[in-house]
Design a protein around this motif. Structure first.
Motif, mmCIF file in Angstrom:
data_model
loop_
_atom_site.group_PDB
_atom_site.id
_atom_site.type_symbol
_atom_site.label_atom_id
_atom_site.label_comp_id
_atom_site.label_asym_id
_atom_site.label_seq_id
_atom_site.Cartn_x
_atom_site.Cartn_y
_atom_site.Cartn_z
ATOM 1 N N SER A 1 -6.214 14.538 4.099
ATOM 2 C CA SER A 1 -6.579 13.411 3.243
ATOM 3 C C SER A 1 -5.381 12.508 3.047
ATOM 4 C CB SER A 1 -7.078 13.904 1.889
ATOM 5 O OG SER A 1 -8.285 14.612 2.024
ATOM 6 N N CYS A 2 -5.656 11.235 2.919
ATOM 7 C CA CYS A 2 -4.616 10.233 2.687
ATOM 8 C C CYS A 2 -5.091 9.353 1.537
ATOM 9 C CB CYS A 2 -4.395 9.402 3.949
ATOM 10 S SG CYS A 2 -3.138 8.131 3.801
ATOM 11 N N ALA A 3 -4.432 9.498 0.401
ATOM 12 C CA ALA A 3 -4.799 8.712 -0.770
ATOM 13 C C ALA A 3 -4.010 7.418 -0.767
ATOM 14 C CB ALA A 3 -4.522 9.510 -2.034
ATOM 15 N N THR A 31 -12.697 6.303 -3.953
ATOM 16 C CA THR A 31 -11.359 6.807 -4.288
ATOM 17 C C THR A 31 -10.262 6.246 -3.382
ATOM 18 O OG1 THR A 31 -11.631 8.716 -2.814
ATOM 19 C CG2 THR A 31 -12.361 8.965 -5.103
ATOM 20 N N ASN A 32 -10.625 5.387 -2.437
ATOM 21 C CA ASN A 32 -9.646 4.871 -1.465
ATOM 22 C C ASN A 32 -8.899 6.015 -0.781
ATOM 23 O OD1 ASN A 32 -10.241 2.179 -1.727
ATOM 24 N ND2 ASN A 32 -8.599 1.749 -3.168
ATOM 25 N N THR A 33 -9.633 6.993 -0.387
ATOM 26 C CA THR A 33 -9.073 8.131 0.335
ATOM 27 C C THR A 33 -9.583 8.117 1.764
ATOM 28 O OG1 THR A 33 -8.963 9.478 -1.673
ATOM 29 C CG2 THR A 33 -8.893 10.640 0.433
ATOM 30 N N PHE A 34 -8.659 8.273 2.678
ATOM 31 C CA PHE A 34 -8.976 8.270 4.103
ATOM 32 C C PHE A 34 -8.774 9.684 4.626
ATOM 33 C CE2 PHE A 34 -9.254 3.698 4.602
ATOM 34 C CZ PHE A 34 -8.618 3.272 3.450
ATOM 35 N N SER A 35 -9.790 10.226 5.241
ATOM 36 C CA SER A 35 -9.749 11.628 5.646
ATOM 37 C C SER A 35 -9.815 11.781 7.161
ATOM 38 C CB SER A 35 -10.917 12.389 5.009
ATOM 39 O OG SER A 35 -10.803 12.379 3.604
ATOM 40 N N VAL A 95 0.848 -1.192 0.000
ATOM 41 C CA VAL A 95 0.000 0.000 0.000
ATOM 42 C C VAL A 95 0.881 1.239 0.000
ATOM 43 C CG1 VAL A 95 -1.743 1.319 1.251
ATOM 44 C CG2 VAL A 95 -1.848 -1.176 1.217
ATOM 45 N N GLN A 96 0.612 2.129 -0.944
ATOM 46 C CA GLN A 96 1.311 3.414 -0.981
ATOM 47 C C GLN A 96 0.343 4.491 -0.504
ATOM 48 O OE1 GLN A 96 1.512 1.408 -4.085
ATOM 49 N NE2 GLN A 96 3.113 0.472 -2.836
ATOM 50 N N LEU A 97 0.869 5.422 0.273
ATOM 51 C CA LEU A 97 0.026 6.436 0.891
ATOM 52 C C LEU A 97 0.566 7.823 0.600
ATOM 53 C CD1 LEU A 97 -0.175 4.677 4.348
ATOM 54 C CD2 LEU A 97 -1.934 4.633 2.599
ATOM 55 N N GLN A 98 -0.332 8.755 0.373
ATOM 56 C CA GLN A 98 0.054 10.140 0.143
ATOM 57 C C GLN A 98 -0.889 11.044 0.906
ATOM 58 O OE1 GLN A 98 0.534 11.171 -3.957
ATOM 59 N NE2 GLN A 98 1.180 13.268 -3.518
ATOM 60 N N ALA A 99 -0.320 11.783 1.843
ATOM 61 C CA ALA A 99 -1.118 12.671 2.689
ATOM 62 C C ALA A 99 -1.094 14.096 2.151
ATOM 63 C CB ALA A 99 -0.589 12.644 4.112
ATOM 64 N N SER A 100 -2.177 14.812 2.404
ATOM 65 C CA SER A 100 -2.267 16.217 2.003
ATOM 66 C C SER A 100 -3.269 16.920 2.894
ATOM 67 C CB SER A 100 -2.698 16.323 0.538
ATOM 68 O OG SER A 100 -3.973 15.741 0.357
ATOM 69 N N ALA A 137 -4.059 -3.738 -1.884
ATOM 70 C CA ALA A 137 -4.641 -3.545 -0.566
ATOM 71 C C ALA A 137 -5.575 -4.702 -0.240
ATOM 72 C CB ALA A 137 -5.410 -2.236 -0.509
ATOM 73 N N PHE A 138 -5.723 -5.012 1.035
ATOM 74 C CA PHE A 138 -6.558 -6.099 1.491
ATOM 75 C C PHE A 138 -7.528 -5.604 2.551
ATOM 76 C CE2 PHE A 138 -2.535 -7.826 0.104
ATOM 77 C CZ PHE A 138 -2.936 -8.827 -0.748
ATOM 78 N N GLY A 139 -8.561 -6.384 2.745
ATOM 79 C CA GLY A 139 -9.592 -5.974 3.680
ATOM 80 C C GLY A 139 -9.152 -5.934 5.121
ATOM 81 N N ASN A 140 -8.009 -6.518 5.454
ATOM 82 C CA ASN A 140 -7.604 -6.529 6.852
ATOM 83 C C ASN A 140 -6.677 -5.373 7.216
ATOM 84 O OD1 ASN A 140 -5.613 -7.573 5.238
ATOM 85 N ND2 ASN A 140 -4.839 -8.984 6.775
ATOM 86 N N TYR A 141 -6.512 -4.404 6.302
ATOM 87 C CA TYR A 141 -5.687 -3.240 6.607
ATOM 88 C C TYR A 141 -6.456 -2.242 7.462
ATOM 89 C CZ TYR A 141 -1.482 -3.767 3.750
ATOM 90 O OH TYR A 141 -0.280 -4.164 3.249
ATOM 91 N N TYR A 142 -5.684 -1.544 8.301
ATOM 92 C CA TYR A 142 -6.168 -0.344 8.982
ATOM 93 C C TYR A 142 -5.342 0.839 8.471
ATOM 94 C CZ TYR A 142 -8.660 -3.228 12.359
ATOM 95 O OH TYR A 142 -9.518 -4.121 12.944
ATOM 96 N N VAL A 143 -5.985 1.972 8.333
ATOM 97 C CA VAL A 143 -5.275 3.206 7.996
ATOM 98 C C VAL A 143 -5.400 4.150 9.178
ATOM 99 C CG1 VAL A 143 -5.178 5.194 6.469
ATOM 100 C CG2 VAL A 143 -5.618 2.932 5.525
#
Length: 124
Positions: free
Chosen positions: A20-22, A75-79, A1-6, A27-33
């Motif tokens: 935001s974290c794109a 968008t697989n974005t975590f805010s 998983v690659q992550l980019q915060a802004s 990626a798998f269902g057992n990930y936490y961000v």
């Protein structure tokens, strides 16, 4: 998983910011961000986490009731919505991903995937 915060920036106390974290890549269902923050001379501090599916969250006591973590499935974005900001929220904020057990989710040493930090400065 690659992550980019802004989304960091300068805001007055009592104001709001949204980080935001794109996420991309495999990626798998057992990930936490999660979101962590760090100020110079201190250890990285856990802020909040959300499961990949968005059905489980956790917050540090210091931000509970003020910050809200969420996930955009499309968008697989975590805010991280940060309201009622305080000067003590000033830090570099990082997003990170892990598959560790939820009970250990706040331990930054167990994360292998990190995004670049984004500065949040809250002025008085």
């Amino acid at each position: 998983v690659q992550l980019q915060a802004s989304g960091g920036g300068l805001v007055q106390a009592g104001g709001s910011l949204r980080l935001s974290c794109a996420a991309s890549g495999r990626a798998f269902g057992n990930y936490y961000v999660s979101w962590f923050r760090q100020v110079p001379g201190k250890e990285r501090e856990f802020v909040s986490t959300i499961s990949w599916r968005g059905d489980r969250t956790k917050y540090a006591d210091s931000v509970k009731g003020r910050f809200t973590i969420s996930r955009d499935n499309a968008t697989n974005t975590f805010s991280l919505q940060m309201n009622s900001l305080k000067t003590e929220d000033t830090a570099v904020y990082y997003c990170a991903a892990t598959t560790v057990n939820f009970v250990r989710i706040s331990d930054y040493r167990l994360y292998k995937n990190w995004g670049r930090g984004t500065q949040v400065t809250v002025s008085s």
